[in-house]
Design a protein around this motif. Structure first.
Motif, PDB file in Angstrom:
ATOM      1  N   UNK A 158      -0.287 -13.160  -1.488  1.00 20.46           N
ATOM      2  CA  UNK A 158       0.890 -12.329  -1.224  1.00 20.46           C
ATOM      3  C   UNK A 158       0.855 -11.002  -1.979  1.00 20.46           C
ATOM      4  N   UNK A 159      -0.188 -10.798  -2.782  1.00 20.44           N
ATOM      5  CA  UNK A 159      -0.247  -9.600  -3.623  1.00 20.44           C
ATOM      6  C   UNK A 159      -0.251  -8.320  -2.798  1.00 20.44           C
ATOM      7  N   UNK A 160      -1.042  -8.280  -1.726  1.00 21.06           N
ATOM      8  CA  UNK A 160      -1.145  -7.052  -0.925  1.00 21.06           C
ATOM      9  C   UNK A 160       0.195  -6.684  -0.312  1.00 21.06           C
ATOM     10  N   UNK A 161       0.872  -7.651   0.281  1.00 25.91           N
ATOM     11  CA  UNK A 161       2.163  -7.389   0.916  1.00 25.91           C
ATOM     12  C   UNK A 161       3.173  -6.854  -0.100  1.00 25.91           C
ATOM     13  N   UNK A 162       3.182  -7.442  -1.282  1.00 26.42           N
ATOM     14  CA  UNK A 162       4.116  -7.005  -2.322  1.00 26.42           C
ATOM     15  C   UNK A 162       3.752  -5.613  -2.846  1.00 26.42           C
ATOM     16  N   UNK A 163       2.464  -5.364  -3.022  1.00 25.85           N
ATOM     17  CA  UNK A 163       2.024  -4.042  -3.478  1.00 25.85           C
ATOM     18  C   UNK A 163       2.438  -2.960  -2.483  1.00 25.85           C
ATOM     19  N   UNK A 164       2.193  -3.203  -1.210  1.00 28.82           N
ATOM     20  CA  UNK A 164       2.503  -2.209  -0.187  1.00 28.82           C
ATOM     21  C   UNK A 164       4.008  -1.938  -0.107  1.00 28.82           C
TER      22      UNK A 164
ATOM     23  N   UNK B 289      -7.476  -4.677  -0.486  1.00 22.47           N
ATOM     24  CA  UNK B 289      -7.536  -3.768  -1.636  1.00 22.47           C
ATOM     25  C   UNK B 289      -7.588  -2.314  -1.182  1.00 22.47           C
ATOM     26  N   UNK B 290      -8.345  -2.044  -0.118  1.00 22.16           N
ATOM     27  CA  UNK B 290      -8.461  -0.668   0.381  1.00 22.16           C
ATOM     28  C   UNK B 290      -7.120  -0.167   0.902  1.00 22.16           C
ATOM     29  N   UNK B 291      -6.369  -1.026   1.589  1.00 22.15           N
ATOM     30  CA  UNK B 291      -5.040  -0.646   2.082  1.00 22.15           C
ATOM     31  C   UNK B 291      -4.117  -0.282   0.923  1.00 22.15           C
ATOM     32  N   UNK B 292      -4.151  -1.104  -0.119  1.00 20.40           N
ATOM     33  CA  UNK B 292      -3.289  -0.857  -1.284  1.00 20.40           C
ATOM     34  C   UNK B 292      -3.690   0.450  -1.961  1.00 20.40           C
ATOM     35  N   UNK B 293      -4.983   0.614  -2.196  1.00 17.93           N
ATOM     36  CA  UNK B 293      -5.495   1.816  -2.869  1.00 17.93           C
ATOM     37  C   UNK B 293      -5.146   3.078  -2.084  1.00 17.93           C
ATOM     38  N   UNK B 294      -5.377   3.035  -0.782  1.00 17.61           N
ATOM     39  CA  UNK B 294      -5.109   4.196   0.073  1.00 17.61           C
ATOM     40  C   UNK B 294      -3.620   4.548   0.090  1.00 17.61           C
ATOM     41  N   UNK B 295      -2.783   3.519   0.208  1.00 18.60           N
ATOM     42  CA  UNK B 295      -1.330   3.745   0.243  1.00 18.60           C
ATOM     43  C   UNK B 295      -0.834   4.321  -1.077  1.00 18.60           C
ATOM     44  N   UNK B 296      -1.361   3.825  -2.198  1.00 21.56           N
ATOM     45  CA  UNK B 296      -0.946   4.318  -3.518  1.00 21.56           C
ATOM     46  C   UNK B 296      -1.333   5.779  -3.691  1.00 21.56           C
ATOM     47  N   UNK B 297      -2.544   6.121  -3.257  1.00 22.06           N
ATOM     48  CA  UNK B 297      -3.010   7.507  -3.357  1.00 22.06           C
ATOM     49  C   UNK B 297      -2.111   8.436  -2.544  1.00 22.06           C
ATOM     50  N   UNK B 298      -1.804   8.014  -1.339  1.00 23.33           N
ATOM     51  CA  UNK B 298      -0.988   8.833  -0.443  1.00 23.33           C
ATOM     52  C   UNK B 298       0.424   9.018  -0.986  1.00 23.33           C
ATOM     53  N   UNK B 299       0.941   7.959  -1.600  1.00 23.90           N
ATOM     54  CA  UNK B 299       2.318   7.991  -2.113  1.00 23.90           C
ATOM     55  C   UNK B 299       2.433   8.691  -3.467  1.00 23.90           C
ATOM     56  N   UNK B 300       1.325   8.723  -4.212  1.00 23.70           N
ATOM     57  CA  UNK B 300       1.344   9.364  -5.522  1.00 23.70           C
ATOM     58  C   UNK B 300       1.783   8.470  -6.658  1.00 23.70           C
ATOM     59  N   UNK B 301       1.908   7.157  -6.403  1.00 26.82           N
ATOM     60  CA  UNK B 301       2.269   6.235  -7.488  1.00 26.82           C
ATOM     61  C   UNK B 301       1.017   5.845  -8.266  1.00 26.82           C
TER      62      UNK B 301
END
Length: 333
Positions: free
Chosen positions: A73-79, A101-113
């Protein structure tokens, strides 16, 4: 920072204790699927237990979230946390595979968190010193690394979530093995190829590997070799780094793994005994030091040590090693 924790098991409790002891941040609320568990932890550290994860993820007063849950459930919670502009410390692994992991990393980069993965082993005093010595050239150009990381499990371990593939995503390679893969990358860089034997030797009912034997090689010929095990019977952590001028050995990491120790061996004339120097460490400060690094990264808006990219690249190695074991051949990552 105002912090929320999702998952109040052993690691979630460790994180809560660190925040409470450092007294730099406020632990606002804790969620766990077992409310009694989160309520007990919240009362211990002056926080509040909530009945729904959304009470943390959507709370505008919370700017930072620790995710210490089942891998599944980590990915869903991270996103979801990223969508709500929360900085994240997600315990390893960063999702159950490279794609997550790539989805989480990409989303974090885009969001700036700021995204950090729970690679606390990088912050053990002996590992930090080993890294410093390597960077200073104390043992010369690196050639290879060997590592053993294992524990003796416990009665009923095969019934716990880590040994259920739907919740964990994999066996010992994905559990303790990811810590070593991260350290290997930290010292040697990226790997080009590898071979693995992932074996189910003792915990037969689980159908997940309880032992993994892996060898990886970089494009320029540096080699890393590891054995991770749930049948070590006595907890063990050992990391050996060899260079052209000598070696560094890290043994133990505190607690049941034994006192943390670092040995520097400097090669003299070939055939003669190396000159050794030993350093002992009495306390495991890795959890505190990792949190301090995370705080500084958020404050300065820089990447933390053991960041989202590191979590993604460690996860990239795992499926390749599983494929090597299944197909009985050397694979290219």
């Amino acid at each position: 920072m105002n912090v929320g924790i999702i998952g109040s098991g052993y690691i979630g409790a460790k994180r809560a204790e660190v925040i409470y002891n450092l007294k730099k941040d406020k632990l606002v609320s804790i969620f766990d699927v077992d409310f009694n568990k989160s309520d007990s932890l919240a009362k211990k550290f002056g926080s509040v237990a909530v009945h729904n994860k959304s009470e943390i993820l959507k709370d505008r007063n919370i700017d930072t979230v620790i995710i210490a849950t089942w891998n599944s459930v980590a990915a869903r919670l991270c996103l979801e946390a990223i969508r709500n502009k929360k900085n994240i410390l997600c315990e390893k692994p960063l999702g159950i595979n490279y794609q997550e992991a790539k989805k989480i990393f990409t989303a974090a980069k885009k969001s700036g968190v700021i995204l950090k993965v729970g690679f606390n082993h990088r912050f053990h005093s002996a590992i930090i010193k080993a890294r410093d010595l390597v960077q200073k050239g104390t043992i010369g150009n690196l050639m290879y690394i060997r590592a053993v990381y294992g524990h003796g499990a416990r009665k009923g371990y095969d019934l716990e979530w880590r040994m259920k593939k739907k919740l964990s995503g994999g066996g010992e390679l994905l559990d303790q093995g990811v810590h070593l893969l991260d350290l290997f990358r930290w010292f040697l860089g990226e790997f080009k190829e590898g071979v693995a034997f992932c074996e189910n030797m003792f915990w037969k009912k689980t159908k997940l590997e309880d032992n993994a034997f892996c060898t990886l090689r970089t494009a320029d010929g540096k080699v890393a070799q590891m054995h991770v095990s749930i049948t070590q019977w006595k907890n063990k952590f050992n990391l050996e780094i060899f260079g052209e001028k000598g070696y560094i050995i890290v043994e133990g990491k505190g607690g049941s793994y034994g006192q943390e120790k670092l040995i520097i061996g400097k090669r003299k004339k070939l055939g003669s005994r190396p000159e050794e120097q030993e350093f002992l460490y009495d306390k495991d400060n890795s959890w505190e030091e990792e949190w301090k690094n995370f705080r500084q990264a958020i404050k300065r808006k820089i990447e933390p040590i053991g960041n989202g990219y590191d979590g993604m690249m460690a996860n990239k190695l795992v499926p390749g090693l599983y494929a090597s074991s299944k197909n009985k051949k050397i694979i290219t990552f």
